[in-house]
Design a protein around this motif. Structure first.
Motif, short mmCIF file in Angstrom:
data_model
loop_
_atom_site.label_atom_id
_atom_site.label_comp_id
_atom_site.label_asym_id
_atom_site.label_seq_id
_atom_site.Cartn_x
_atom_site.Cartn_y
_atom_site.Cartn_z
N LYS A 243 -12.89 -3.56 5.60
CA LYS A 243 -11.87 -3.73 4.49
C LYS A 243 -10.31 -3.93 5.17
N GLU A 244 -9.87 -5.09 5.19
CA GLU A 244 -8.93 -5.44 5.52
C GLU A 244 -7.60 -6.04 4.54
N TRP A 245 -8.19 -6.39 3.37
CA TRP A 245 -7.21 -6.84 2.45
C TRP A 245 -6.78 -5.86 1.39
N TYR A 246 -5.27 -6.28 1.07
CA TYR A 246 -4.54 -5.67 0.09
C TYR A 246 -4.06 -6.74 -0.83
N PHE A 247 -4.12 -6.27 -2.27
CA PHE A 247 -3.43 -7.41 -3.10
C PHE A 247 -2.65 -6.63 -4.44
N GLY A 248 -2.10 -7.36 -5.05
CA GLY A 248 -1.43 -7.04 -6.32
C GLY A 248 -0.93 -8.06 -7.21
N ASN A 249 -0.95 -7.92 -8.54
CA ASN A 249 -0.71 -9.10 -9.26
C ASN A 249 0.67 -8.82 -9.89
N ALA A 250 0.98 -7.55 -10.07
CA ALA A 250 2.41 -7.00 -10.61
C ALA A 250 3.27 -6.70 -9.33
N ASP A 251 4.53 -6.48 -9.84
CA ASP A 251 5.50 -6.14 -8.80
C ASP A 251 4.92 -4.78 -8.17
N LYS A 252 5.11 -4.36 -7.06
CA LYS A 252 4.68 -3.31 -6.06
C LYS A 252 3.45 -2.79 -6.47
N GLU A 253 2.54 -3.65 -7.01
CA GLU A 253 1.27 -3.10 -7.12
C GLU A 253 0.52 -3.21 -5.75
N ARG A 254 -0.51 -2.38 -5.46
CA ARG A 254 -1.04 -2.27 -4.08
C ARG A 254 -2.46 -1.68 -4.40
N ARG A 255 -3.45 -2.87 -4.26
CA ARG A 255 -4.70 -2.54 -4.47
C ARG A 255 -5.53 -2.79 -3.01
N GLY A 256 -6.27 -2.00 -2.71
CA GLY A 256 -7.21 -2.22 -1.39
C GLY A 256 -7.39 -1.13 -0.75
N PRO A 257 -7.96 -1.06 0.44
CA PRO A 257 -8.22 -2.27 1.22
C PRO A 257 -9.75 -2.77 0.60
N PHE A 258 -9.64 -3.98 0.73
CA PHE A 258 -10.96 -4.54 0.33
C PHE A 258 -11.57 -5.67 1.51
N SER A 259 -12.64 -5.80 1.45
CA SER A 259 -13.25 -6.61 2.52
C SER A 259 -13.11 -8.01 1.98
N PHE A 260 -13.55 -9.06 2.74
CA PHE A 260 -13.34 -10.46 2.52
C PHE A 260 -14.35 -10.81 1.36
N GLU A 261 -15.29 -10.31 1.45
CA GLU A 261 -16.54 -10.46 0.38
C GLU A 261 -15.97 -10.18 -0.75
N GLU A 262 -15.36 -8.99 -0.86
CA GLU A 262 -14.88 -8.32 -2.33
C GLU A 262 -13.97 -9.22 -2.56
N MET A 263 -12.90 -9.78 -1.74
CA MET A 263 -11.74 -10.72 -2.26
C MET A 263 -12.28 -11.80 -2.90
N GLN A 264 -13.57 -12.52 -2.39
CA GLN A 264 -14.30 -13.70 -2.84
C GLN A 264 -14.57 -13.17 -4.39
N GLU A 265 -15.21 -12.27 -4.44
CA GLU A 265 -15.74 -11.94 -5.88
C GLU A 265 -14.43 -11.78 -6.92
N PHE A 266 -13.22 -11.06 -6.36
CA PHE A 266 -12.31 -11.06 -7.19
C PHE A 266 -11.91 -12.64 -7.54
N TRP A 267 -11.78 -13.38 -6.68
CA TRP A 267 -11.35 -14.89 -6.96
C TRP A 267 -12.31 -15.29 -8.21
N ASN A 268 -13.44 -15.18 -7.88
CA ASN A 268 -14.69 -15.73 -8.75
C ASN A 268 -14.28 -15.21 -10.28
N THR A 269 -13.99 -14.00 -10.38
CA THR A 269 -13.91 -13.42 -11.47
C THR A 269 -12.62 -13.50 -12.18
N GLY A 270 -11.72 -14.02 -11.57
CA GLY A 270 -10.22 -14.37 -12.03
C GLY A 270 -9.17 -13.32 -11.66
N VAL A 271 -9.60 -12.09 -11.09
CA VAL A 271 -8.85 -11.21 -10.79
C VAL A 271 -7.54 -11.63 -9.90
N LEU A 272 -7.82 -12.46 -8.91
CA LEU A 272 -7.04 -13.21 -7.90
C LEU A 272 -6.89 -14.56 -8.52
#
Length: 1388
Positions: A243-272
């Protein structure tokens, strides 16, 4: 004129001559090519195009024909300028400029036919199309074409002004196909150096490095053979779910850590989304997803890439290599360029360098090789080189399992010693301590990397080696990779999730290889292998002096070694691990170490250096299990250290000779401790053999060391060790026994030390050394090699007279002489290759040779040089110059036991020659040597050996009085066996003159005895056997004297001064053999004029003359001798005085041997020919014999004998039996009388009475003139006279005397006159000689004589002369006429 008269008439134009116009175009080739199909980037030509061209031409021709028919009154011209063929079949081809894009892209770049014309214009047209088209595919095709064209024509096209724009497009694009085409185009653009600058200025390097990291995501990479996936093998590795990744769509939002596989799922679901802000370790801040290379190209990007991630990384690395090559780190003068070229600064930046380094963890062979090349180029003279290790590059690169390691080795060789991972003080001078690879590689591999070329290190690194310089195998490499993998196990999986993750450097503890547990490494060598002379003989040593210094340091460290200062509990305390729970797992220890090492690392915590070192020490202690270290010095290691030094001093004498050995205090202390150890002979690893061997090699290397050994009391210490080991020797001892080895090494050490005077003085003070040497020699049968070393030691000691004497009295000769008889000369002469390691007889032969040399040196037989003044150098220097002094006592013993002949050969002959002689049967004048003599000597020597070693007893004379039984029966004169010499008289003698002198001395010593023997034999008082032996010896000596003079010209001169002795032996009448031999000696020496002169001066001829009567068998030789001696006038005088003539006359007259009589006649002839005494001899002989005999003897000796034996009556001789008998009887009586007197008194002289003459009767009453009987001559006037001139003179003189008498005897006058007339009548040529004689005046004067008989005789003579004087001058004739006239006047 016609022209001028008719203006309407056209001018006449003369036609030019027909000219042949040469067609420049090759229409034949055109038509040939026209019929072929072509598919080139600038031409598409096939059946369809030809059909379309024909249709167009035919249509144009039909239209032109119609137009011409319609305008028949007008000339029609074809509008060729606007004619164009529309090729419908090519309507779908994209053509830019003169080139079809599809075919341009399909062409091989290396084809010569693909050369692009007007490349600059075409390139611009392509780029224009690229800029205008909105389609990605079209852009990619244009980019591809641009890359091709620029790659072929970059020199013509020159710099590309929009390089920065292309880099910007690469940064902005989101299509993988476009990305790859842009990179491929940039790859061609950097062929021009000016474009490289634009790439750097537009941050292109950083963009390219970001793309490099995608290689970690390439999962379908081919596996290298033999490569082991060490990452997967790590127990702590979690490949998925990091688990290396952190992200946030809003200002100062910090979610994570997530693995790269989880980040791919977030992209596919539109979260990212593309604008979602993300962060991971290694980034310098939060960024939109579309600005993060890994997420952008794995989630956002579309399109199908041209290259996979690894190929893309390879291309980018090649680009970086090309860009670096334009900017070297040094100029043409080899000066370092500063500031560092920009491209290398950019790559060295922390934003780029770690990501390039971490590509090594892909383990892709091509990528690893390219990364190594990039790093090697970038780090050349790079100021950041010292901190390169912080990237973890040395861990990552050493984990590579492939075989293409040459670039890796080149990189490591350049960088491994230049890392600032330790302070300069803590590094020290050791290469291993200064190398960043020290904890990872064995010490030898680090040294190998530094000392050899990268190619050689690569060979070792990939192979299986077990040598003094490298112990390395695939198993050790596998273990190293596992240890490094475990060390970085917490980081390597993270790259699969976050390709830009950065490694946090943490030092690795030293890797301990089980294969090296028993090895001692020093300098650059494993000493156990270096000392293995069987596997690695003469292994090359690069720096002998440096190795010696390092070995002495290692010895010191080993001696001072103490138990480890840290316990396991202490180490747990430092690492904050709980105690009392048993041994912790290695993974737990490692995590504790990582945590504390990162906390206290000096780069992050400058105050934590001390704690950091404690943590390192604790971790290394636990990982290397130092508890197994020996408590104190390891004897095995000390043995290796000692042996290594021996090898150094043995093989590198020249390099080490100038240096004094600094290890003597430790060495002598070691020898003393070992010698004093009661358990010496029961130790498993005794140091004494290696220590004593080292003592020898150090002394053998340099004179400085010999002196140093003496100063440190080393000679005494070695004697203690020798005395401790010698008693252990027995007949069953083996060469491998410790005591035997020590004895051998100490003997060698003493051999060398004896070359130095001060050391010899010390040895002289220690007599037990020689005692122990003799004990070692006693066991030579079972320990021949050790005995050989002791024999060499004896040879060295022989340099000093006092040591020679000590050895002699210690009985060393008994042992050395015995070894001589173990020699087998057949092995030497066989031609068979023999080795002492495999052939025991070769060992015995070698020992025999060494023993012979030792004996030679003990006796001082070795040839010695002379000083300038001619004196003996040895006498002056006592052998210090290397030449042993003469030792008469030892020489005497050796001459007695080996015979003088062999003893002399010790200094002249080769060892092989002398030993062969000793072990063969031989009989020559110098030597009688056989099985009996050898057995007799060996029995004596072995008895002396036993008595010397076991009872301390020696022969009182030390062999000087030893005698061989066989030699006692022989006559030995001058060290020569006389009997054998007489049997081999032609044997070449070494000193024939000396032998002759010795024989003369011996004969002189026996002369009185022989004369006494003669007297005793005459009185019959001889004890036959005893005296017969002495007589036989005297005869042998005389025979030898004869032989030596006969076969060695020049040796006869030794007889000078001894002739009285020799001639006196001629009087030993009871010993005919003695007389005969002496006579032969005298006869032989007469060829030397000096000897003849000396005989003349000795006045001994009477003894020789007696033999003419007393020794009939030797008369011929006596005559030969006299014939030779009579070349000296003084001897002829003595011969005359001693009665030689009467003896010789007796032989001539009464001897029955014709040869003797002939020789006598020859001797008379020679004596009479002497200018001084010859006339007297002749006169004396003529008182016995007619003068004709003397003349006959001179002309022909045999004829003289025949004349004497015959009966003769001729004008010159009247001889008959009566006269012969008369002479013979008279001579015999006179000879016997003189012999009797001379026998009793050799000094008696012989002299004839003045009036003595032999009245032999024949010729009495005859008138004899000039030796011619006139009566018989008148009767035989034709007789050929022997001396006609002498007869003429005597006859004229006699006639003149008769003519001058008042009353001459008429008969005599008549006879003489008649003889003269007969002479001139028969030999008219004699008349020519009359006038010079002066008798004519006397004859003419006789004409006035009163006695008529006188003038009558005169007239008869004048008459015969005048008849024959036709050759005389007229004056003489007139004189004759005057005489006749005068005569006529007086006649009545």
């Amino acid at each position: 004129m016609g022209v001028n008269g008719n203006p309407n008439q056209k001018p006449v134009i003369l036609r030019k001559r027909r000219q042949r116009i040469k067609i420049e175009a090759n229409w034949e080739l055109f038509y040939y090519r026209f019929q072929l199909d072509h598919a080139c980037s600038n031409l598409i030509w096939n059946l369809k195009t030809r059909e379309e061209l024909r249709d167009a031409l035919e249509g144009e021709m039909r239209a032109f024909g119609v137009d011409r028919e319609l305008g028949n009154a007008t000339v029609i011209s074809w509008n060729h300028q606007e004619f164009e063929v529309k090729y419908e079949c090519l309507s779908d081809e994209i053509k830019i400029g003169d080139y079809y894009l599809r075919l341009l892209l399909e062409e091989d770049e290396n084809e010569e036919s693909s050369a692009i014309k007007r490349s600059y214009e075409f390139f611009n047209e392509l780029y224009h199309r690229f800029l205008l088209t909105p389609k990605v595919m079209m852009k990619c095709l244009c980019l591809q074409a641009l890359a091709i064209v620029y790659g072929k024509c970059f020199e013509e096209i020159g710099p590309f002004t929009d390089t920065k724009y292309i880099v910007g497009m690469l940064d902005r694009c989101t299509d993988k196909l476009e990305r790859d085409r842009l990179i491929l185009f940039l790859n061609k653009l950097i062929l021009n150096k000016k474009n490289v600058k634009d790439v750097m200025d537009s941050n292109g390097v950083r963009i390219l490095v970001d793309l490099l990291t995608l290689a970690h995501l390439h999962t379908s990479r081919a596996t290298v053979p033999l490569q082991s996936n060490v990452l997967e093998a790590s127990p702590d590795m979690k490949r998925e779910g990091e688990k290396e990744w952190y992200f946030g769509n809003a200002d100062k939002e910090r979610r994570g850590p997530f693995s790269f596989e989880e980040m791919q799922e977030f992209w596919n679901t539109g979260v990212l989304t593309a604008k979602t802000r993300c962060w991971a370790q290694g980034m310098d801040g939060w960024r939109p997803l579309q600005a993060i290379p890994q997420l952008k190209w794995c989630l956002l990007a579309a399109g199908q890439p041209v290259m996979n991630e690894s190929d893309l990384a390879t291309l980018i690395l090649n680009m970086l290599i090309t860009m670096c090559s334009y900017y070297p780190s040094r100029d043409q003068d080899n000066a370092i360029i500063r500031p560092l070229p920009k491209i290398k600064r950019m790559i060295s930046d922390n934003a780029c360098l770690p990501h390039i380094v971490q590509l090594l963890l892909t383990f892709d062979p091509i990528l690893v090789e390219k990364v190594a090349n990039v790093l090697y180029l970038v780090m050349q003279d790079n100021p950041n080189l010292q901190r390169l290790y912080l990237t973890g590059v040395f861990f990552f690169i050493m984990m590579y399992t492939g075989s293409n390691v040459l670039p890796v080795a080149r990189f490591l060789k350049y960088t491994h010693l230049k890392q600032a991972f330790k302070s300069e003080e803590s590094k020290g001078q050791d290469i291993v301590q200064r190398s960043i690879l020290g904890p990872v590689l064995p010490e030898a591999m680090v040294c190998y990397l530094e000392n050899y070329e990268a190619e050689r290190f690569s060979e070792i690194f990939l192979g299986e080696f077990d040598t003094p310089e490298a112990i390395w195998s695939s198993e050790m490499r596998r273990m190293m990779i596992e240890k490094i993998a475990a060390h970085i196990a917490d980081f390597s999986p993270r790259l699969q999730s976050n390709t830009r993750a950065l490694y946090q450097y943490c030092p690795i503890p030293v890797i301990s290889f089980p294969q090296l547990d028993c090895e001692l490494f020093c300098n650059i060598y494993y000493l156990r292998h270096l000392c293995d002379a069987i596997r690695f003989p003469n292994w090359p040593i690069r720096d002998a002096v440096k190795l010696l210094k390092d070995t002495l340091e290692a010895w010191k460290r080993e001696v001072e070694k103490k138990p480890p200062s840290m316990s396991v509990d202490d180490a747990y305390d430092v690492l904050n691990l709980p105690k009392g729970q048993g041994q912790h797992e290695e993974s737990k220890i490692r995590k504790a170490y990582f945590r504390l090492a990162q906390k206290y690392h000096p780069d992050k915590n400058p105050e934590g250096r001390d704690m950091f070192e404690k943590v390192n020490k604790a971790y290394e202690f636990l990982c290397t299990k130092s508890a197994r270290i020996v408590d104190g010095p390891d004897p095995e290691n000390i043995i290796l250290i000692l042996k290594t030094q021996s090898i150094l001093f043995n093989r590198h004498q020249q390099e080490l000779e100038p240096y004094k050995y600094a290890g003597y205090p430790m060495l002598i202390k070691t020898i003393k401790m070992e010698t004093d150890d009661e358990q010496l002979f029961s130790k498993t690893s005794p140091l004494l053999p290696a220590a004593t061997e080292l003592a020898f090699h150090t002394v053998n290397c340099s004179a400085l060391n010999a002196e140093e050994l003496r100063r440190e009391n080393g000679i005494e210490t070695l004697l203690e060790a020798l005395s401790r080991c010698v008693p252990i020797l027995t007949a069953s001892s083996k060469p491998d026994d410790m005591a035997v080895q020590v004895c051998g090494h100490i003997c060698r050490c003493y051999s060398v030390a004896a070359q130095f005077e001060e050391c010899r003085e010390k040895i002289i003070e220690l007599p037990n050394i020689i005692r122990d040497l003799c004990h070692i020699l006693f066991y030579g049968k079972c320990l021949p090699k050790t005995a050989a070393l002791a024999v060499q030691c004896v040879s060295s000691f022989a340099i000093d007279f006092f040591l020679q004497t000590h050895l002699y009295h210690a009985g060393v000769l008994w042992h050395l002489l015995v070894y001589l008889f173990n020699y087998d000369y057949t092995l030497e002469e066989s031609g068979v290759q023999a080795n002492q390691d495999t052939n025991q007889q070769e060992v015995a032969n070698n020992l025999a040779k060494l023993s012979l040399v030792a004996l030679s040196r003990l006796g001082g037989y070795t040839p010695t040089p002379s000083t300038p003044d001619g004196s003996n150098a040895v006498a002056v220097t006592n052998g210090v110059d290397g030449t042993p002094p003469e030792n008469p006592t030892i020489r005497k013993s050796l001459a007695a036991m080996l015979t003088p002949y062999i003893a002399r050969k010790l200094g002249t002959g080769s060892p092989a020659e002398v030993l062969k002689l000793l072990n063969s049967n031989s009989e020559n004048p110098y030597l009688i040597w056989n099985n009996g003599t050898r057995a007799e000597l060996l029995e004596f020597l072995e008895g002396q050996q036993e008595g010397n070693i076991k009872r301390g007893e020696n022969d009182k004379s030390f062999g000087a009085d030893f005698m061989f039984n066989d030699h006692n029966k022989e006559l030995i004169v001058g060290e020569i066996f006389v009997r054998v010499y007489n049997e081999q008289p032609t044997f070449p003698l070494e000193y024939p003159k000396a032998f002759a002198a010795s024989l003369l001395d011996y004969v002189g010593s026996q002369a009185q005895y022989l004369h006494t023997l003669l007297a005793m034999s005459q009185s019959n008082k001889v004890e036959s056997q005893q005296h017969a032996e002495r007589l036989r010896f005297a005869e042998m000596a005389l025979e030898a004297l004869r032989n030596v003079i006969k076969n060695n010209p020049g040796s006869e001169s030794e007889c000078i001064g001894h002739f009285k002795l020799l001639f006196s032996l001629l009087r030993v009448h009871g010993a005919g053999r003695v007389q005969q031999l002496v006579l032969e000696v005298v006869n032989t020496v007469t060829s030397n004029q000096e000897c003849v002169s000396n005989i003349a001066e000795s006045l001994v001829l009477s003894n020789l003359l007696l033999l003419l009567h007393s020794l009939p068998s030797s008369r011929q030789m006596v005559l030969e001798t006299l014939h030779a001696l009579t070349s000296n006038t003084k001897i002829i005088k003595e011969a005359m005085a001693k009665g030689a003539l009467i003896y010789l006359l007796d032989l001539f007259c009464n001897c029955t041997h014709p040869q003797v009589r002939t020789q006598t006649a020859e001797l008379f002839s020679k004596m009479t020919s002497d200018k001084l005494v010859g006339p007297k001899v002749r006169l004396t002989l003529m008182r016995f014999l007619p003068g004709v005999f003397m003349d006959a003897m001179r002309d022909n000796a045999e004829a003289a004998v025949q004349i004497f034996e015959g009966t003769h009556e001729n004008p010159e001789l009247i001889w008959n039996d009566t006269s012969r008998e008369k002479v013979s009887t008279t001579v015999r009586e006179m000879m016997l009388e003189h012999f009797k007197q001379q026998k009793d008194n050799p000094d008696v002289n012989w002299k004839l009475p003045d009036d003595f003459t032999v009245a032999y009767g024949a010729g009495q009453g005859e008138v004899e003139v000039g030796g011619v009987f006139l009566r018989i001559f008148i009767a035989q006037p034709g007789w050929v006279l022997r001396k006609p001139r002498e007869f003429l003179v005597s006859l004229l003189e006699t006639l003149s005397e008769l003519l001058e008498k008042n009353n001459p005897n008429g008969e005599s006058l008549e006879t003489v006159t008649t003889a003269a007339v007969c002479l001139f009548s028969t030999q008219s040529h004699l008349a020519d000689q009359v006038p010079p004689l002066g008798h004519l005046p006397r004859i003419l004067a006789a004409l006035n004589h009163k006695n008529n008989a006188v003038p009558k005789s005169s007239i008869r003579l004048i008459h015969v002369l005048s008849d024959n004087e036709v050759r005389h001058s007229n004056v003489l004739f007139m004189q004759h006429a005057a005489v006749l006239h005068l005569f006529a006047i007086k006649t009545p």
